[in-house]
Design a protein around this motif. Sequence first.
Motif, short mmCIF file in Angstrom:
data_model
loop_
_atom_site.label_atom_id
_atom_site.label_comp_id
_atom_site.label_asym_id
_atom_site.label_seq_id
_atom_site.Cartn_x
_atom_site.Cartn_y
_atom_site.Cartn_z
N ALA A 220 30.45 -9.36 21.40
CA ALA A 220 31.95 -9.38 21.32
C ALA A 220 32.83 -10.44 21.21
O ALA A 220 32.19 -11.73 21.08
CB ALA A 220 32.38 -8.77 22.70
N PRO A 221 33.77 -10.33 20.37
CA PRO A 221 34.63 -11.64 19.99
C PRO A 221 34.78 -12.31 21.31
O PRO A 221 35.40 -11.83 22.24
CB PRO A 221 35.63 -10.97 19.41
CG PRO A 221 36.18 -9.71 19.88
CD PRO A 221 34.55 -9.24 20.13
N PRO A 222 34.96 -13.77 21.14
CA PRO A 222 35.13 -14.48 22.25
C PRO A 222 36.49 -14.56 22.81
O PRO A 222 37.18 -14.89 23.81
CB PRO A 222 34.90 -16.05 21.78
CG PRO A 222 33.82 -15.76 20.69
CD PRO A 222 34.22 -14.41 20.08
N THR A 223 37.55 -14.06 21.84
CA THR A 223 38.98 -13.99 22.32
C THR A 223 39.15 -13.04 23.32
O THR A 223 40.42 -13.12 24.14
CB THR A 223 39.86 -13.66 20.93
OG1 THR A 223 39.27 -12.28 20.44
CG2 THR A 223 39.69 -14.64 19.94
N THR A 224 38.27 -12.29 23.58
CA THR A 224 38.40 -10.99 24.78
C THR A 224 37.87 -11.75 26.04
O THR A 224 37.88 -11.05 27.24
CB THR A 224 37.78 -9.70 24.42
OG1 THR A 224 36.41 -10.04 24.33
CG2 THR A 224 38.24 -9.04 22.99
N MET A 225 37.44 -12.82 25.97
CA MET A 225 36.65 -13.26 27.38
C MET A 225 37.61 -14.26 28.06
O MET A 225 38.56 -14.94 27.45
CB MET A 225 35.44 -14.06 26.84
CG MET A 225 34.42 -13.28 26.03
SD MET A 225 32.90 -14.39 25.64
CE MET A 225 32.13 -13.09 24.65
N PRO A 226 37.29 -14.51 29.38
CA PRO A 226 38.26 -15.57 30.20
C PRO A 226 37.97 -16.96 29.37
O PRO A 226 36.91 -17.16 28.67
CB PRO A 226 37.78 -15.43 31.62
CG PRO A 226 36.47 -14.62 31.31
CD PRO A 226 36.38 -13.84 30.22
N THR B 227 30.91 -20.05 25.36
CA THR B 227 30.69 -19.38 23.90
C THR B 227 30.91 -20.42 22.85
O THR B 227 30.09 -20.41 21.89
CB THR B 227 31.63 -18.23 23.87
OG1 THR B 227 31.39 -17.41 24.98
CG2 THR B 227 31.15 -17.51 22.71
N ASP B 228 31.93 -21.24 22.65
CA ASP B 228 32.07 -22.04 21.74
C ASP B 228 30.87 -23.21 21.34
O ASP B 228 30.68 -23.53 20.22
CB ASP B 228 33.34 -22.95 21.95
CG ASP B 228 34.46 -21.93 21.83
OD1 ASP B 228 34.53 -21.02 21.29
OD2 ASP B 228 35.67 -22.41 22.37
N TYR B 229 30.29 -23.40 22.47
CA TYR B 229 29.00 -24.37 22.43
C TYR B 229 27.83 -23.83 22.20
O TYR B 229 26.67 -24.60 22.21
CB TYR B 229 29.14 -25.51 23.56
CG TYR B 229 30.28 -26.36 23.52
CD1 TYR B 229 30.39 -27.64 22.54
CD2 TYR B 229 31.46 -26.19 24.12
CE1 TYR B 229 31.43 -28.23 22.55
CE2 TYR B 229 32.66 -27.13 24.21
CZ TYR B 229 32.58 -28.24 23.28
OH TYR B 229 33.55 -28.85 23.14
N ASN B 230 27.53 -22.41 22.39
CA ASN B 230 26.38 -21.70 22.45
C ASN B 230 25.91 -21.64 21.01
O ASN B 230 26.60 -21.07 20.25
CB ASN B 230 26.61 -20.07 22.96
CG ASN B 230 25.37 -19.49 23.17
OD1 ASN B 230 24.59 -19.72 22.62
ND2 ASN B 230 25.41 -18.72 24.18
N PRO B 231 24.72 -22.09 20.93
CA PRO B 231 24.24 -22.04 19.38
C PRO B 231 23.86 -20.71 18.78
O PRO B 231 23.96 -20.58 17.93
CB PRO B 231 22.69 -22.80 19.69
CG PRO B 231 22.47 -22.55 21.25
CD PRO B 231 23.73 -22.71 21.83
N LEU B 232 23.89 -19.74 19.78
CA LEU B 232 23.56 -18.31 19.23
C LEU B 232 24.90 -17.91 18.71
O LEU B 232 25.22 -17.10 17.95
CB LEU B 232 23.17 -17.46 20.53
CG LEU B 232 21.68 -17.42 20.86
CD1 LEU B 232 21.44 -16.56 21.91
CD2 LEU B 232 20.94 -17.64 19.62
N SER B 233 26.01 -18.50 19.16
CA SER B 233 27.44 -17.93 18.75
C SER B 233 27.41 -18.65 17.12
O SER B 233 27.78 -17.97 16.46
CB SER B 233 28.66 -18.65 19.45
OG SER B 233 28.53 -17.81 20.91
N ASN B 234 27.08 -19.71 17.00
CA ASN B 234 27.17 -20.43 15.77
C ASN B 234 26.46 -19.95 14.76
O ASN B 234 26.80 -19.55 13.56
CB ASN B 234 26.76 -22.06 15.90
CG ASN B 234 27.45 -22.92 16.85
OD1 ASN B 234 28.77 -22.57 16.33
ND2 ASN B 234 26.95 -23.66 17.60
N LEU B 235 25.07 -19.33 15.36
CA LEU B 235 24.20 -18.48 14.27
C LEU B 235 24.83 -17.15 14.08
O LEU B 235 24.66 -16.86 12.75
CB LEU B 235 22.80 -18.17 14.99
CG LEU B 235 21.65 -17.62 14.22
CD1 LEU B 235 21.51 -17.93 12.71
CD2 LEU B 235 20.62 -17.44 15.10
#
Length: 283
Positions: free
Chosen positions: A219-225, A232-240
């Motif tokens: 899901a897009p991080p914009t929908t998260m608190p 999420t911004d620092y999560n390496p899986l998000s970068n990948l």
Amino acid sequence: MSTATLTPDAPTGSAPAKVLHDEGRIGLRSNLRHIGALVRRNLLQIKQDPESMFDALLMPIVFTLLFVYVFGGSVGASLGGDRQTYINYVIPGLMAMMGMNIAMAVGTGVNDDFRKGVMGRFRTMPIARSSVLIAKIVVELGRMMVATVILLGMGFLIGMQLKTSVFGLLAAVGLSAAFGVAIMWIFMLLGLSLKTAQAVQGMGFLVMMPLQFGSSIFAPPTTMPGWLRSFTDYNPLSNLADAARGLMLGGPVAHSVWLTLGWAAAITLVTAPLAVSKFRKKT
């Protein structure tokens, strides 16, 4: 050294063999030959136990159908589209997840081999300790590529679109493979450090679940608190996942690609030597 000398699957005798701590100088050619023989041994194990491929064969199909047809409508709407929009979003993200799920098998496999005494026999042989672990990585990387091919096949079957080029797709697959190998070293270290395969699986799930679901994979991080978005911004899986989407769908990719490669290099440089050292000293 022949392949037969590197397949010590028979039960150990009453007196355990002495571990050779002095490996001596092993040339690159010999090291590659040992790795090849050990890879063949691991592949023969898969041939004898084809059920061990079920996760690589079925997991991509199950996850694709589950997320696309259960969450695709609602999450696709949050992306400003529909289920088709979500297919293009989630398939590159699932590529990031495949490596992490397949990597767990490395840790449990190494742990099981030690429990059976196989690794103890390997350590009595005049081979580089790293060759045993690298052979495991090579075989699991092959399983990861099988899972990735099935995932992409499912994606194209249900309507995923490649908006860049075949080279972009291959780059996304290669990036996922590089990061997957780094994660495999983590699970290798866990398999060598924990006492049972069940403990490796339990610890693996504790690590994987927050990283996978606290990312931009599904899901897009914009929908998260806000607090979760920061994680999420620092999560390496998000970068990948973001890098794979950019390579397959278009858009800026340099930042995400370099961050992913940096994470992969840092994880490998830290955990690979630790895993080899733990393998050498483990009793």
